[in-house]
Design a protein around this motif. Structure first.
Motif: not given
Lengths: 180, 155, 496, 115
Positions: A156, C137, C140-141, C163, C167, D35, D84, D86-87, D91
């Motif tokens: 990330a 996950e 996906t990232i 995304m 998610s 989440e 969550n 990092t997601v 975004m």
């Protein structure tokens, strides 16, 4: 537990407010309220590790979200479109009703079937030596998950840096000299 | 004349009150983060909570003192290499189990020590510290990436 | 030793982040070397499996017995997927050595590429539901960041849309995992399979299956949930879109779906899979005919080919699984070849709209046109090539299990496939050369080599059906799937 | 039982926001709410009436199997909270970049991609 149900109802109200309100900053603040109420729920459900982590992570999410909306406080010009609204409501009601009809299959709230975690509690101190059973599970029994989780953090971090870099393609003349 | 130097101190970051409060509280927050990580296997917290707390302390300094305290000495690529070092350390720690006789990959091979003492749970304490180091570096990288993007647009 | 499939890509990614001042060629060479080691290890794993009669190889992480720790399981199906993943990702890594010289910060591309491959290998190997979710996950990232690599407006928007869908699907899967844990209170796949067989609560299992199906259909872009795929594939860099449509759709979507539905839950969903498979076959094929963008056309044809595979799995017979897996292999090889050739065409001409190509590129780029012709004919099922055999097997399996209507639809859709690939070729390669393309040259050797290898694979994959090869490559994978819930019992004894 | 249903409703509100809302930040908020609901459901499943914190104190006789809350969901939610995060971070990075390129947060106006 009444206090828990009151907290979750508060979270639902805050979620509706977060979704429906026009002003961006107040919807981000109500998301913060949901996160902090969730941290309280974790405390009530006897999960202190999670309360600490959730509280701290919630502050970071709040900062990142405010960072994204700070200078662009545009009003959300929402025109109510009927079809997706109705489709959403129908799908959600079917989903909740189906869930409700099925949920009696799961053991009653408060009486978990602890087949594996019974072993964890019994042998944690002897096998891993750590008094905090949650830390024992995360860093000794299922340590591969933690390894993957740190790699996700690395992915990330590199992903955020790729998305946010200034220019992604070399200038045309650079490519000509380079790709001779 | 008088207000020139006052003006100079005001340029970067927030007002003076915020700066002094931040300067005082950052030491305590860092200590609390390190404490949570060190005693992770005894009471609550652990490497994860400690890492996020330390990242928040740095972000507090970043926000209250403005961006320039970091720009020249420390940018997100240095933070990213700290994160990569942290993950590498965790991988090495996990693969120590391979060199034992019939060991497996993520084996806890250190001795378990006194049950409730500080040095008590084999690999869990060092891995907590490595996660603390990697976590704070990672979250700082993500935050610096988001913040510095605004600076480029400004220049 | 099967954890090296995950650890080698992660280790190389870490080293690349630390030494990111390397020259671009060195980065690409190190990446493809690491994936080459993975490929060799996959072949060694197959020979080891063939040695002891395809008993699953089990690796207890951390030395803990089954329900306590995480288990890595490599049986016939996993070995087949590992070979497929590492083969195509190594070829895409070699291809992207030259393709990436138009971009800055190549080391970030190679780090994310290695993380994507590590997540595929991990998702295929893990014997634990939550561990598979964590790898999904990670996939996906890293895929979202790779789609947005060339930060143009279209890439950013399609990465954001991908995304959201990715998610949301992962959260549905997580909800399913939470309910399975509540019901069986273990997370190990084998343990869940055994305990579900003991006390089966049909209502709850059907709800959990619905949750998993929603999540994995979004991941594998089946029709009602396919909106992210055309944008993501047409705007990603070509090697990435080759990886995405060749492997991500199959591993994170179809493999996870079949592993959990057939081996763990043992739910009888063949009617649902067949229906969705046929629908996405038809819709994907029809939409692909009207596309103007070369990569968007390939993306829609991926949707229709995934429909073929889903339809084959829905037949729930041994031959159905065999044909589905064989088509998965052929389609992965041929579709990534098509994306690589379209990348080579865009690398040379910087043009992606079909109409203003004017055709005639085969004079300037002979090898690229030959390889892309082989790839497209293999997908649309020209006799000597691999795609023909797998589609033939799918039709035979459908006829054997009495689904004549669906078999007819499958044949009609493959004719539609043939039509839009011929349109694709007529616009780009055939006809006479307009003067604006007079100064382009053949794509460089580093990009040509992967294409030639893939084209040979397309042509040769018919021999996979020979009894000698198929008995230890495709046969065991199909046996694992048709075996259904025995997976749990065999893994539990081995892991005692 | 009612806790599970309330958790489902929270999940559905997040799902509603993701499906219906057109503003990018609202979609990110919808994913965040979904989440939270999934994490809450995991911990609700692991709760045991009258059980203590999952720590082993000095004097506690562990062999007697004294009742503790289920530690496994807590370990899983600890990992999924940071995933969550990092997601949401990726975004938001995409949203900031999209705003800089398109000048608007409304996803329907961002329709440069056809077909």
């Amino acid at each position: 537990m009444i206090t828990l149900q009151v907290l979750i109802v508060f979270m639902i109200i805050a979620a509706v407010v977060a979704v429906e309100i026009q002003d961006l900053l107040s919807s981000v603040v109500s998301v913060g309220a949901i996160g902090l109420a969730l941290s309280l729920c974790f405390l009530l459900l006897k999960a202190p590790d999670l309360a600490v982590v959730q509280l701290v992570v919630e502050i970071l999410v709040l900062i990142i979200l405010i960072r994204a909306t700070m200078s662009r406080d545009t009003k959300g010009s929402e025109r109510m479109r009927l079809f997706p609204y109705v489709a959403g409501i129908v799908f959600i009601s079917v989903f909740t009703f189906y869930g409700y009809a099925v949920l009696n299959g799961i053991p009653e709230f408060g009486h978990p079937v602890m087949k594996v975690s019974g072993q964890y509690i019994k042998h944690a101190l002897v096998q891993t030596g750590s008094a905090n059973v949650v830390m024992a599970v995360m860093l000794d029994y299922r340590v591969f998950d933690t390894l993957c989780r740190i790699t996700i953090l690395l992915t990330a971090a590199v992903g955020v840096l790729t998305v946010l870099r200034r220019e992604s393609r070399k200038k045309q003349e650079e490519v000509k000299t380079d790709g001779k | 004349m008088g207000n020139d130097n006052r003006q100079v101190t005001e340029i970067r970051g927030m007002s003076l009150v915020v700066k002094t409060v931040a300067r005082i509280s950052v030491g305590m927050i860092l200590m609390f983060g390190v404490f949570t990580a060190f005693y992770g296997h005894i009471n609550t917290g652990g490497g994860f909570a400690g890492g996020v707390i330390i990242a928040l302390a740095m972000i507090l300094m970043l926000v209250s003192y403005g961006r320039d305290i970091f720009t020249n000495r420390f940018d997100e690529y240095k933070a990213l290499s700290f994160l990569a070092l942290g993950v590498l350390g965790f991988l090495v720690l996990m693969s120590l189990g391979l060199f034992v006789k019939d060991g497996y990959f993520c084996m806890n091979i250190f001795d378990k020590g006194k049950p409730f003492g500080l040095i008590s749970s084999g690999v869990i304490l060092p891995s907590n510290l490595i996660v603390l180091f990697a976590e704070s570096a990672g979250l700082l990288t993500i935050f610096l990436g988001l913040v510095y993007f605004k600076v480029w647009k400004g220049k | 030793m099967i954890f090296i499939f995950v650890i080698i890509p992660i280790l190389t990614a870490i080293l690349l982040t630390l030494f990111n001042k390397l020259d671009r060629r060195w980065l690409g060479v190190v990446t493809s070397a690491a994936l080459g080691v993975n490929l060799v290890a996959a072949f060694i794993l197959i020979s080891k499996l063939a040695g002891n009669g395809f008993q699953p190889v089990v690796y207890k992480l951390g030395g803990w017995t089954v329900p306590m720790g995480i288990l890595l399981v490599a049986d016939g199906l996993t070995a087949f997927m590992l070979v497929l993943i590492n083969l195509i990702s190594m070829i895409c890594a070699v291809y992207s050595i030259k393709y990436m010289d138009k971009f800055l910060d190549e080391w970030k591309y190679f780090v994310l590429f290695l993380m994507l491959t590590a997540s595929f290998n991990g998702a295929v190997l893990s014997g634990d539901i939550f561990n598979m979710f964590v790898f999904i996950e990670m996939g996906t990232i890293s895929a979202a960041a790779l789609i947005a690599f060339d930060t143009a407006p279209e890439e950013l928007e399609s990465a954001f849309r991908y995304m959201i869908f990715g998610s949301a699907a992962a959260l549905f899967v997580m909800l399913g995992i939470a309910l399975t844990y509540a019901y069986t209170s273990t997370l190990n796949m084998a343990d869940v399979a055994v305990s579900i067989v003991l006390n089966k609560n049909v209502a709850l299992i059907s709800f959990i299956t619905v949750l998993f199906i929603i999540g994995f259909f979004t991941k594998s872009a089946v029709v009602p949930f396919h909106f992210w795929l055309p944008d993501a594939h047409s705007s990603a860099p070509s090697p990435v879109s080759a990886m995405l449509s060749g492997i991500l759709v199959k591993v994170l979507g179809l493999y996870a779906l079949t592993r959990i539905i057939f081996n763990v839950l043992g739910a009888d969903v063949s009617a649902v899979l067949m229906a969705f498979g046929v629908v996405s076959m038809i819709v994907g094929g029809l939409l692909a005919v009207y596309q103007k963008d070369i990569k968007r056309l390939l993306a829609y044809s991926t949707i229709s080919q995934v429909g073929y595979i889903l339809f084959a799995f829905g037949l729930n017979t041994q031959l159905g699984f065999f044909a589905g897996l064989f088509h998965m292999f052929n389609h992965a090889v041929a579709k990534s070849l098509m994306f690589l050739t379209s990348g080579a065409v865009m690398y040379a001409t910087d043009e992606r709209i079909l109409d203003n190509f004017g055709g005639g590129l085969r004079k300037k780029m002979p090898l690229t046109s030959i390889t892309s012709f082989i790839g497209s004919m293999s997908i649309s099922g020209l006799p000597p090539l691999g795609g023909f055999w797998s589609k033939l097997l799918i039709v035979i399996a459908a006829v054997q299990s009495g689904k004549y209507g669906y078999a007819l639809i499958a044949v009609v859709v493959s004719i539609i496939t043939l039509s839009y690939f011929i349109k694709w070729h007529k616009e780009i390669f055939f006809g006479e050369l307009p003067e604006k393309w007079s100064n382009i040259k053949e794509s460089p050797l580093v990009m040509l080599l992967p294409m030639i290898i893939l084209a040979l694979l397309c042509a040769v994959s018919g021999f996979l059906l020979l009894p000698g090869i198929s008995s230890n490559f495709l046969e065991p994978a199909a046996k694992v799937l048709s075996g259904g819930v025995e997976y749990g019992k065999t893994v539990l004894e081995l892991a005692k | 039982m009612t806790e599970y249903i309330l958790c489902f409703i929270l999940f559905c509100i997040g799902l509603y926001a993701v499906v219906i809302k057109r503003h990018i930040i609202k979609i990110i908020i919808g994913i965040g709410i979904m989440e939270y609901a999934v994490n809450l459901l995991f911990i609700l499943i692991g709760y045991k009436h009258g059980a203590g914190f999952p720590f082993i104190e000095e004097n506690m006789k562990v062999m007697a199997g004294v009742s503790m809350v289920d530690p496994l969901p807590q370990a899983i939610v600890m990992i999924s909270i940071i995933i969550n995060l990092t997601v949401v971070a990726i975004m938001v990075a995409l949203a900031v970049r999209i705003y800089e390129k398109y000048g608007t947060f409304d996803i329907t106006k961002i329709k440069r991609l056809k077909g």
